[in-house]
Design a protein around this motif. Structure first.
Motif, mmCIF file in Angstrom:
data_model
loop_
_atom_site.group_PDB
_atom_site.id
_atom_site.type_symbol
_atom_site.label_atom_id
_atom_site.label_comp_id
_atom_site.label_asym_id
_atom_site.label_seq_id
_atom_site.Cartn_x
_atom_site.Cartn_y
_atom_site.Cartn_z
ATOM 1 N N LYS A 1 14.350 20.328 1.727
ATOM 2 C CA LYS A 1 15.584 20.510 0.964
ATOM 3 C C LYS A 1 15.971 19.342 0.063
ATOM 4 O O LYS A 1 16.939 19.439 -0.682
ATOM 5 N N LYS A 2 15.245 18.237 0.099
ATOM 6 C CA LYS A 2 15.672 17.055 -0.646
ATOM 7 C C LYS A 2 15.654 17.257 -2.156
ATOM 8 O O LYS A 2 16.468 16.685 -2.869
ATOM 9 N N ASP A 3 14.739 18.066 -2.662
ATOM 10 C CA ASP A 3 14.656 18.274 -4.106
ATOM 11 C C ASP A 3 15.701 19.256 -4.620
ATOM 12 O O ASP A 3 16.094 19.198 -5.778
ATOM 13 N N SER A 4 16.162 20.147 -3.751
ATOM 14 C CA SER A 4 17.117 21.157 -4.201
ATOM 15 C C SER A 4 18.574 20.764 -3.950
ATOM 16 O O SER A 4 19.481 21.399 -4.482
ATOM 17 N N SER A 5 18.812 19.731 -3.150
ATOM 18 C CA SER A 5 20.189 19.352 -2.835
ATOM 19 C C SER A 5 20.310 17.836 -2.696
ATOM 20 O O SER A 5 19.675 17.235 -1.829
ATOM 21 N N GLN A 6 21.134 17.257 -3.521
ATOM 22 C CA GLN A 6 21.373 15.818 -3.444
ATOM 23 C C GLN A 6 22.125 15.469 -2.162
ATOM 24 O O GLN A 6 21.915 14.407 -1.573
ATOM 25 N N PHE A 7 22.991 16.356 -1.709
ATOM 26 C CA PHE A 7 23.765 16.128 -0.491
ATOM 27 C C PHE A 7 22.851 16.076 0.733
ATOM 28 O O PHE A 7 22.957 15.180 1.570
#
Length: 106
Positions: free
Chosen positions: A32-38
């Motif tokens: 999920k790191k590439d799709s969400s900065q949070f």
């Protein structure tokens, strides 16, 4: 403001760490790191936390030879549980949480 899915995945990083300390949070962060900065922020924060407290535990284990480590190990264990719960709640609320006393490696 992060979406509900982002908040759930960020909180899940911390909750799953009680069952798989390293692999579970790492998999969620990598997916999920590439799709969400949070989620990226909370994944990095957790991995820095994990690395730091692993180092603290190793040092306390070595210090057990001179008996002071026996006092430090339970304190580290309690801090690990408390800070993880606080971080999970803050992540689900949608706020950033910075762990105290950790190395910022990632």
């Amino acid at each position: 403001m992060p979406t509900k899915d982002e908040r759930v995945f960020a909180a899940l990083i911390y909750v799953i760490s009680f069952f798989t300390a390293f692999v579970g949070p790492l998999v969620i962060w990598l997916l999920k790191k590439d799709s969400s900065q949070f989620v990226d922020y909370h994944g990095r924060e957790y991995l820095n936390f994990f690395i730091s407290y692993t180092v603290y535990s190793i040092v306390a284990g070595i210090l057990s030879l001179v008996l002071i480590g026996f006092l430090l190990l339970p304190v580290i264990g309690i801090a690990l549980i408390v800070f993880t719960i606080i971080a999970a709640v803050r992540a689900y609320e949608g706020t950033d949480y910075r762990f105290p006393l950790i190395f910022r490696i990632l």
